[in-house]
Design a protein around this motif. Structure first.
Motif, PDB file in Angstrom:
ATOM      1  N   LYS A 184       0.860  -1.136   0.034  1.00 60.05           N
ATOM      2  CA  LYS A 184      -0.169  -0.060   0.078  1.00 60.05           C
ATOM      3  C   LYS A 184       0.879   1.341  -0.007  1.00 60.05           C
ATOM      4  O   LYS A 184       0.307   2.288   0.508  1.00 60.05           O
ATOM      5  N   GLY A 185       2.141   0.988  -0.275  1.00 61.46           N
ATOM      6  CA  GLY A 185       3.089   2.243  -0.363  1.00 61.46           C
ATOM      7  C   GLY A 185       3.062   3.143  -1.563  1.00 61.46           C
ATOM      8  O   GLY A 185       2.330   2.911  -2.278  1.00 61.46           O
ATOM      9  N   ILE A 186       3.726   4.219  -1.425  1.00 65.60           N
ATOM     10  CA  ILE A 186       3.623   5.267  -2.691  1.00 65.60           C
ATOM     11  C   ILE A 186       5.135   5.473  -2.811  1.00 65.60           C
ATOM     12  O   ILE A 186       6.113   5.759  -2.166  1.00 65.60           O
ATOM     13  N   TYR A 187       5.394   5.520  -4.301  1.00 66.63           N
ATOM     14  CA  TYR A 187       6.774   5.741  -4.666  1.00 66.63           C
ATOM     15  C   TYR A 187       6.730   7.355  -5.507  1.00 66.63           C
ATOM     16  O   TYR A 187       5.787   7.373  -6.478  1.00 66.63           O
ATOM     17  N   ILE A 188       7.525   8.276  -5.018  1.00 64.88           N
ATOM     18  CA  ILE A 188       7.282   9.630  -5.498  1.00 64.88           C
ATOM     19  C   ILE A 188       8.712   9.955  -6.259  1.00 64.88           C
ATOM     20  O   ILE A 188       9.859   9.799  -5.689  1.00 64.88           O
ATOM     21  N   ILE A 189       8.589  10.602  -7.587  1.00 64.94           N
ATOM     22  CA  ILE A 189       9.694  11.300  -8.306  1.00 64.94           C
ATOM     23  C   ILE A 189       9.455  12.901  -8.184  1.00 64.94           C
ATOM     24  O   ILE A 189       8.332  12.864  -8.746  1.00 64.94           O
ATOM     25  N   GLU A 190      10.447  13.654  -7.807  1.00 67.01           N
ATOM     26  CA  GLU A 190      10.244  15.047  -7.655  1.00 67.01           C
ATOM     27  C   GLU A 190      10.844  15.496  -8.750  1.00 67.01           C
ATOM     28  O   GLU A 190      11.531  15.209  -9.184  1.00 67.01           O
ATOM     29  N   ASP A 191      10.474  17.046  -9.047  1.00 66.55           N
ATOM     30  CA  ASP A 191      11.057  17.784  -9.906  1.00 66.55           C
ATOM     31  C   ASP A 191      11.286  17.199 -11.290  1.00 66.55           C
ATOM     32  O   ASP A 191      12.190  17.395 -11.702  1.00 66.55           O
ATOM     33  N   VAL A 192       9.867  16.829 -11.847  1.00 71.65           N
ATOM     34  CA  VAL A 192      10.165  16.220 -13.204  1.00 71.65           C
ATOM     35  C   VAL A 192      10.148  17.326 -14.146  1.00 71.65           C
ATOM     36  O   VAL A 192       9.157  18.163 -14.177  1.00 71.65           O
ATOM     37  N   PHE A 193      11.123  17.204 -15.020  1.00 69.42           N
ATOM     38  CA  PHE A 193      11.294  18.766 -15.943  1.00 69.42           C
ATOM     39  C   PHE A 193      10.074  18.041 -17.178  1.00 69.42           C
ATOM     40  O   PHE A 193      10.007  17.012 -17.610  1.00 69.42           O
ATOM     41  N   PHE A 194       9.776  19.368 -17.753  1.00 71.85           N
ATOM     42  CA  PHE A 194       8.752  19.414 -18.838  1.00 71.85           C
ATOM     43  C   PHE A 194       9.258  18.620 -19.790  1.00 71.85           C
ATOM     44  O   PHE A 194       8.495  17.799 -20.459  1.00 71.85           O
ATOM     45  N   LYS A 195      10.377  18.560 -20.292  1.00 69.19           N
ATOM     46  CA  LYS A 195      11.189  17.992 -21.207  1.00 69.19           C
ATOM     47  C   LYS A 195      11.021  16.414 -20.999  1.00 69.19           C
ATOM     48  O   LYS A 195      11.267  15.729 -22.139  1.00 69.19           O
ATOM     49  N   ASP A 196      10.969  16.141 -20.238  1.00 72.86           N
ATOM     50  CA  ASP A 196      11.323  14.500 -19.585  1.00 72.86           C
ATOM     51  C   ASP A 196       9.655  13.954 -19.367  1.00 72.86           C
ATOM     52  O   ASP A 196       9.658  12.678 -19.240  1.00 72.86           O
ATOM     53  N   GLU A 219       3.617  29.845  -9.286  1.00 71.30           N
ATOM     54  CA  GLU A 219       3.778  31.492  -9.930  1.00 71.30           C
ATOM     55  C   GLU A 219       5.132  31.641 -10.510  1.00 71.30           C
ATOM     56  O   GLU A 219       5.411  32.116 -11.520  1.00 71.30           O
ATOM     57  N   TYR A 220       6.241  30.861  -9.949  1.00 69.90           N
ATOM     58  CA  TYR A 220       7.551  31.372 -10.267  1.00 69.90           C
ATOM     59  C   TYR A 220       8.199  30.058 -11.149  1.00 69.90           C
ATOM     60  O   TYR A 220       9.285  30.179 -11.686  1.00 69.90           O
ATOM     61  N   ASN A 221       7.787  29.022 -10.894  1.00 67.73           N
ATOM     62  CA  ASN A 221       8.456  27.709 -11.525  1.00 67.73           C
ATOM     63  C   ASN A 221       7.555  27.190 -12.228  1.00 67.73           C
ATOM     64  O   ASN A 221       6.590  26.125 -12.059  1.00 67.73           O
ATOM     65  N   ILE A 222       7.912  27.102 -13.705  1.00 64.59           N
ATOM     66  CA  ILE A 222       7.367  26.445 -14.627  1.00 64.59           C
ATOM     67  C   ILE A 222       7.906  25.249 -15.297  1.00 64.59           C
ATOM     68  O   ILE A 222       7.291  24.573 -16.211  1.00 64.59           O
ATOM     69  N   SER A 223       9.227  24.870 -14.801  1.00 66.15           N
ATOM     70  CA  SER A 223       9.943  24.129 -15.421  1.00 66.15           C
ATOM     71  C   SER A 223       9.793  22.571 -14.873  1.00 66.15           C
ATOM     72  O   SER A 223       9.948  21.738 -15.636  1.00 66.15           O
ATOM     73  N   ASN A 224       9.717  22.676 -13.483  1.00 68.12           N
ATOM     74  CA  ASN A 224       9.895  21.336 -13.003  1.00 68.12           C
ATOM     75  C   ASN A 224       9.034  21.169 -11.495  1.00 68.12           C
ATOM     76  O   ASN A 224       9.365  20.297 -10.834  1.00 68.12           O
ATOM     77  N   ASN A 225       8.001  21.921 -11.476  1.00 69.17           N
ATOM     78  CA  ASN A 225       7.113  21.921 -10.177  1.00 69.17           C
ATOM     79  C   ASN A 225       6.180  20.737 -10.438  1.00 69.17           C
ATOM     80  O   ASN A 225       4.832  20.834 -10.352  1.00 69.17           O
ATOM     81  N   CYS A 226       6.612  19.497 -10.872  1.00 73.49           N
ATOM     82  CA  CYS A 226       5.787  18.378 -11.140  1.00 73.49           C
ATOM     83  C   CYS A 226       6.372  17.299 -10.405  1.00 73.49           C
ATOM     84  O   CYS A 226       7.384  16.838 -10.010  1.00 73.49           O
ATOM     85  N   LEU A 227       5.351  16.278 -10.069  1.00 71.08           N
ATOM     86  CA  LEU A 227       5.620  14.928  -9.502  1.00 71.08           C
ATOM     87  C   LEU A 227       4.994  14.007 -10.101  1.00 71.08           C
ATOM     88  O   LEU A 227       4.180  14.023 -11.127  1.00 71.08           O
ATOM     89  N   ILE A 228       5.741  12.813  -9.914  1.00 68.60           N
ATOM     90  CA  ILE A 228       5.155  11.427 -10.466  1.00 68.60           C
ATOM     91  C   ILE A 228       4.858  10.662  -9.277  1.00 68.60           C
ATOM     92  O   ILE A 228       5.644  10.423  -8.404  1.00 68.60           O
TER      93      ILE A 228
END
Length: 232
Positions: A184-196, A219-228
């Protein structure tokens, strides 16, 4: 040409989040400001970039939503990438970075948890109350295997990759760590870049993972404020 590309990329990013106010940062309603506040305060207090104080990321709002019901559990958490302030190391936090900041926040948030961390920078590794840290090079399978051997925990509830923000390194760690995640765990990848994103999308679909790619408005980070997030 680069200016034009960045202009249209920024425009597309803002259009994607049109109509979303501050309570809809991750495509769903935040249930409570109180719920979100504690973890964000801890991340900011210790100097982590997850809380928003340095305008890099605001992941703690999302984490509060998915971890709030677990904060009193006996969580076993591993985070790879501890915020090196060595400027010669890729994906470092800069000279003013605060190594182990997020581990301290996790420790205080998960009051009954065991908190483990790993990094390639041996100079920042140290143990504290309910925190143990280890060396790992997430680009090397043998190094990852040794990490889990040294930690000697059978399964983890949460594994977070905040280390080297490169697709190949992220995949190497995932492929050699996911088996240690509990059912029931969760694996997280942070800071995923738009290009990837498309690379991850294709890979995770091909491997039939149960995953989400989560863009969080910033507001300031459009490149990698993304999680998987990946679940078993």
């Amino acid at each position: 040409m680069r200016f034009i590309r960045n202009f249209f990329r920024k425009l597309k990013y803002k259009i994607r989040f049109l109509g979303k106010n501050n309570q809809k940062l991750v495509n769903y309603f935040v249930s409570s400001n109180i719920t979100n506040k504690k973890l964000t305060e801890l991340m900011n207090y210790y100097g982590s970039d997850k809380g928003g104080v340095n305008k890099d990321h605001n992941f703690s709002d999302y984490y509060s939503e998915i971890f709030f019901h677990k904060k009193n559990d006996e969580i076993i958490l591993l985070e790879v990438g501890l915020g090196s302030n060595n400027l010669t190391i890729p994906s470092n936090m800069g000279a003013d970075g605060s190594p182990l900041a997020s581990l301290r926040a996790w420790r205080d948030y998960f009051k009954n948890g065991k908190i483990y961390g790993a990094d390639i920078d041996k100079n920042i590794l140290k143990n504290e109350e309910r925190i143990k840290t280890y060396f790992v090079d997430q680009r090397e399978q043998e190094s990852i295997n040794n990490l889990f051997k040294n930690i000697n925990e059978k399964k983890f509830d949460i594994i977070i990759d905040d280390g080297l923000h490169e697709y190949s390194a992220n995949i190497c760690l995932l492929e050699n760590s996911f088996k240690y995640l509990n059912s029931k765990g969760i694996y997280i990848i942070e800071d995923v870049f738009f290009k990837d994103k498309n690379k991850f999308l294709n890979y995770l679909n091909k491997k039939n993972y149960n995953f989400s790619i989560i863009d969080i408005y910033h507001e300031y980070n459009i490149s990698n404020n993304c999680l998987i997030t990946i679940y078993k």
